[in-house]
Design a protein around this motif. Sequence first.
Motif, PDB file in Angstrom:
ATOM      1  N   ILE A 127       0.809  -1.303  -0.051  1.00 54.12           N
ATOM      2  CA  ILE A 127      -0.071  -0.115   0.129  1.00 54.12           C
ATOM      3  C   ILE A 127       0.977   1.305   0.169  1.00 54.12           C
ATOM      4  CG2 ILE A 127      -1.613   1.323   1.368  1.00 54.12           C
ATOM      5  CD1 ILE A 127      -2.766  -1.069  -0.379  1.00 54.12           C
ATOM      6  N   VAL A 174       2.016   1.774  -3.497  1.00 54.19           N
ATOM      7  CA  VAL A 174       0.804   2.362  -4.174  1.00 54.19           C
ATOM      8  C   VAL A 174       0.635   3.841  -3.972  1.00 54.19           C
ATOM      9  CG1 VAL A 174      -1.723   2.429  -4.624  1.00 54.19           C
ATOM     10  CG2 VAL A 174      -0.652   0.438  -4.443  1.00 54.19           C
ATOM     11  N   THR A 175       0.851   4.254  -2.782  1.00 55.60           N
ATOM     12  CA  THR A 175       0.822   5.807  -1.999  1.00 55.60           C
ATOM     13  C   THR A 175       1.728   6.516  -3.068  1.00 55.60           C
ATOM     14  OG1 THR A 175       0.119   4.743  -0.131  1.00 55.60           O
ATOM     15  CG2 THR A 175       0.294   7.225  -0.210  1.00 55.60           C
ATOM     16  N   PHE A 193      -2.871   5.026  -9.461  1.00 53.84           N
ATOM     17  CA  PHE A 193      -3.205   3.915  -8.450  1.00 53.84           C
ATOM     18  C   PHE A 193      -3.494   2.894  -9.351  1.00 53.84           C
ATOM     19  CE2 PHE A 193      -7.125   2.851  -5.629  1.00 53.84           C
ATOM     20  CZ  PHE A 193      -6.227   1.832  -5.183  1.00 53.84           C
ATOM     21  N   PHE A 234      -2.505  -1.802  -9.474  1.00 48.73           N
ATOM     22  CA  PHE A 234      -1.786  -3.034  -8.870  1.00 48.73           C
ATOM     23  C   PHE A 234      -1.201  -4.031  -9.773  1.00 48.73           C
ATOM     24  CE2 PHE A 234      -5.230  -2.313  -5.457  1.00 48.73           C
ATOM     25  CZ  PHE A 234      -4.510  -2.270  -4.458  1.00 48.73           C
ATOM     26  N   PHE A 254      -6.579   1.823 -11.445  1.00 47.39           N
ATOM     27  CA  PHE A 254      -8.035   2.286 -11.174  1.00 47.39           C
ATOM     28  C   PHE A 254      -8.730   3.311 -11.936  1.00 47.39           C
ATOM     29  CE2 PHE A 254     -10.155   5.341  -8.368  1.00 47.39           C
ATOM     30  CZ  PHE A 254     -11.033   4.470  -7.756  1.00 47.39           C
ATOM     31  N   THR A 287     -10.205  -3.042  -9.309  1.00 45.95           N
ATOM     32  CA  THR A 287      -9.091  -2.507  -8.600  1.00 45.95           C
ATOM     33  C   THR A 287      -9.722  -2.262  -7.155  1.00 45.95           C
ATOM     34  OG1 THR A 287      -8.264  -1.526 -10.621  1.00 45.95           O
ATOM     35  CG2 THR A 287      -7.432  -0.699  -8.643  1.00 45.95           C
ATOM     36  N   THR A 288     -10.738  -1.757  -7.084  1.00 46.77           N
ATOM     37  CA  THR A 288     -11.508  -1.351  -5.763  1.00 46.77           C
ATOM     38  C   THR A 288     -11.666  -2.753  -4.957  1.00 46.77           C
ATOM     39  OG1 THR A 288     -12.860   0.391  -7.067  1.00 46.77           O
ATOM     40  CG2 THR A 288     -13.712  -0.023  -4.708  1.00 46.77           C
ATOM     41  N   THR A 295      -9.942  -5.265  -5.196  1.00 43.60           N
ATOM     42  CA  THR A 295      -8.791  -5.644  -4.795  1.00 43.60           C
ATOM     43  C   THR A 295      -8.376  -5.051  -3.540  1.00 43.60           C
ATOM     44  OG1 THR A 295      -7.981  -6.244  -7.241  1.00 43.60           O
ATOM     45  CG2 THR A 295      -6.217  -6.230  -5.633  1.00 43.60           C
ATOM     46  N   THR A 296      -8.428  -3.599  -3.361  1.00 47.16           N
ATOM     47  CA  THR A 296      -8.310  -3.047  -2.373  1.00 47.16           C
ATOM     48  C   THR A 296      -8.856  -3.366  -1.135  1.00 47.16           C
ATOM     49  OG1 THR A 296      -7.976  -1.055  -4.089  1.00 47.16           O
ATOM     50  CG2 THR A 296      -7.722  -0.613  -1.596  1.00 47.16           C
ATOM     51  N   LYS A 297     -10.443  -3.530  -1.416  1.00 48.32           N
ATOM     52  CA  LYS A 297     -11.268  -4.062  -0.317  1.00 48.32           C
ATOM     53  C   LYS A 297     -10.715  -5.141   0.289  1.00 48.32           C
ATOM     54  CE  LYS A 297     -14.962  -4.097   2.238  1.00 48.32           C
ATOM     55  NZ  LYS A 297     -15.100  -3.080   3.215  1.00 48.32           N
TER      56      LYS A 297
END
Lengths: 423, 423
Positions: free
Chosen positions: A85, A88-89, A98, A100, A130, A139-140, A142-144
């Motif tokens: 993360i 990514v930031t 943004f 992955f 994203f 992507t959302t 995956t983040t979740k």
Amino acid sequence: MADKKQKQKRRRPDSDDESELPFKNTLKPDRVILETLKKLLLATTTASSSTSKPLTLSDLNLAATCREVTDLSLSSVQSTIETLILQVTHSILSGNGFGFQVPSRASSNQLYVPELDRIVLKDKATLRPFAHMSSVRKTTITTKILALIHQLSLKSIHVTKRDLFYTDVKLFQDQTQSDAVLDDVACMLGCTRSSLNVIASEKGVVVGRLIFSDNGDMIDCTKMGMGGKAIPPNIDRVGDMKSDALFILLVEKDAAYIRLAEDRFYNRFPCIIVTAKGQPDVATRLFLRKMKIELKLPVLALVDSDPYGLKILSVYGCGSKNMSYDSSNLTTPDIKWLGIRPSDLDKYKIPEQCRLPMTEQDIKTGKDLLEEDFVKKNPGWVEELNLMVKTKQKAEIQALSTFGFQYLSEVYLPLKLQQKDWL
Amino acid sequence: MADKKQKQKRRRPDSDDESELPFKNTLKPDRVILETLKKLLLATTTASSSTSKPLTLSDLNLAATCREVTDLSLSSVQSTIETLILQVTHSILSGNGFGFQVPSRASSNQLYVPELDRIVLKDKATLRPFAHMSSVRKTTITTKILALIHQLSLKSIHVTKRDLFYTDVKLFQDQTQSDAVLDDVACMLGCTRSSLNVIASEKGVVVGRLIFSDNGDMIDCTKMGMGGKAIPPNIDRVGDMKSDALFILLVEKDAAYIRLAEDRFYNRFPCIIVTAKGQPDVATRLFLRKMKIELKLPVLALVDSDPYGLKILSVYGCGSKNMSYDSSNLTTPDIKWLGIRPSDLDKYKIPEQCRLPMTEQDIKTGKDLLEEDFVKKNPGWVEELNLMVKTKQKAEIQALSTFGFQYLSEVYLPLKLQQKDWL
């Protein structure tokens, strides 16, 4: 009519003269069979210690082009997610957006490595940005999933895939989507799915000469009655395996397992009996592998004589395509095909009416298996499978009941062991 | 957008402020809840001992018109078969021919008895003569099954239905035929199917405050880790049940079972947790009944909020039509519906996206259930089921994961117990 009656008598389970049963008379005393098994065990142990370190992708110079995952501790999972993360930031702050890098799990990215005798994943990966219509949702998701796994690692609890799905039904829409991304996340983090503390429903059972700890409780599988011990869904809480068994008997189906458990077959021939009751689930595959690795026991498989029996054997042995990224942790090397093999049908004089004709689909599956690398590398298996496809006949383990309910435990298996009749 | 985010936060499982979770703040200390449970236990024990002898068909003057079976010892099964065959021989010798009187198991021969709260078989029976084209095969099958069962009783071993089938594939043709006659034979002999030593594959597991013997081995279910103990397929070898539990928690599905087992819910609220992982199998039903009878514990059920959840509850409670002749041995009286109940969906503020729309088939099944006697006799159940059919919404137990993975074990169940919220 008289003739027919005579024939029927020969395979009547309640026949008084049991010596009529095929091969009953060729059985040697148990101590002779036990000697055979001790030699098998010695050979297995020696093989394990001579190649003390099993071959890896690095040994084969495949580390750069193939991808494998390992078991990670909860704290490593946690820190790996945090590092990811942070990356990514940085990417966002430096104006690169943004997204992955997600390893591809497509068929075209899979490779059977003969030296390892299992399927691995090649190194292709794709960017999941994203800021793109086609991948914004994924992507959302995956983040979740990353956030949820991070939370599990903090709380140190296990959940099912279904639990994960229900944390945000609106986002995931259906469970196949959260399941698929879960496997993506395991690949991204380079760890096994069990490291993520996400477990599947367990259905396997084990009985016999094994002691192990399940979540801190010591379990003695010789003292589990006829029902046996349910295989725990979370392999990371299984440990301290001890055994005086000479081999592991892997059984495809429940009915055969029950017969062997009730007859306490494991006391006559010291062994551990395990079954997933059909299709192998992840928990049973992990458990079998752990037994094999820690106890260094030979594994003998008793499956139906049909293409699915062999397929099941192959999933235990070489893995499934769906989870090839995790094949090194899910597969058990060097499983022997004990029975029921196509050649057993004639050898053990299984009556015609207890054999079943193969369907078109069966025959196709059989022919497909003949093209698979894991079958090809074992000439004995090819021969048996060719025989099956040629005779177009299959048979279940239960077909042996035609000679009496205990023929399996009292004649068939002891004779197989005595004659070292495995491939 | 800001508003939406706020809403999402409220049900985020990783929310730091867990007091936001519905009803988390209304939970009283565990000792208060334990007091409630002790009262429930006392009421159950008192009810059991005041009606020390449960109602029977004779008490209701139904013994002459209804048929029920009992558990018979192996030697009784053996002698009953021998007596039956002697009768048949006499019939043949006296010129009356060869045939069996077989109780009818048709729908029209079934009766729900409200006083007993289960389905029983009426007394209609039909002659199955050998000397008739339409029944010669079935009479032969019946004779063969009787011979096989006689053999099992002599050898004192258990087999599966599949084993039975394979003893004579040519005669039975397919397994449904030998299975059906097996139930006929149980009715004819007046004994339960488990008395015949024919068992079904077991899939249930049990964990928690229970000690019992399985085939001579003592099993302590508090020391079975997370996997639990597989419920034995042969109830006749289960005994010596001991427990300090206050209740039995009957769980429909595996995922909820795993959550409760990992959290060792049974240590916070002394209980026995049992699941058949979906449809109740015979072994789990027999095991639940045995626990209820021997330990005199209240049984609380946790099922999905859909018609099938209630249907499953009813199979445990009142039996299935297929095996109504054995209902007295397979059913567990007085199971309470703890959750997930249709009224819980609003009460616990389960978000819309975690509820599922009922299909046409679901709604039909729900309406059919409203016509069933075992639902009608419980006004609370009727009300809940009416609500389900009206709102056309269903929800799985896992829907509670939307409030965090441990909401089930840490808030929902404790609150249900505290509020005595069962029907």
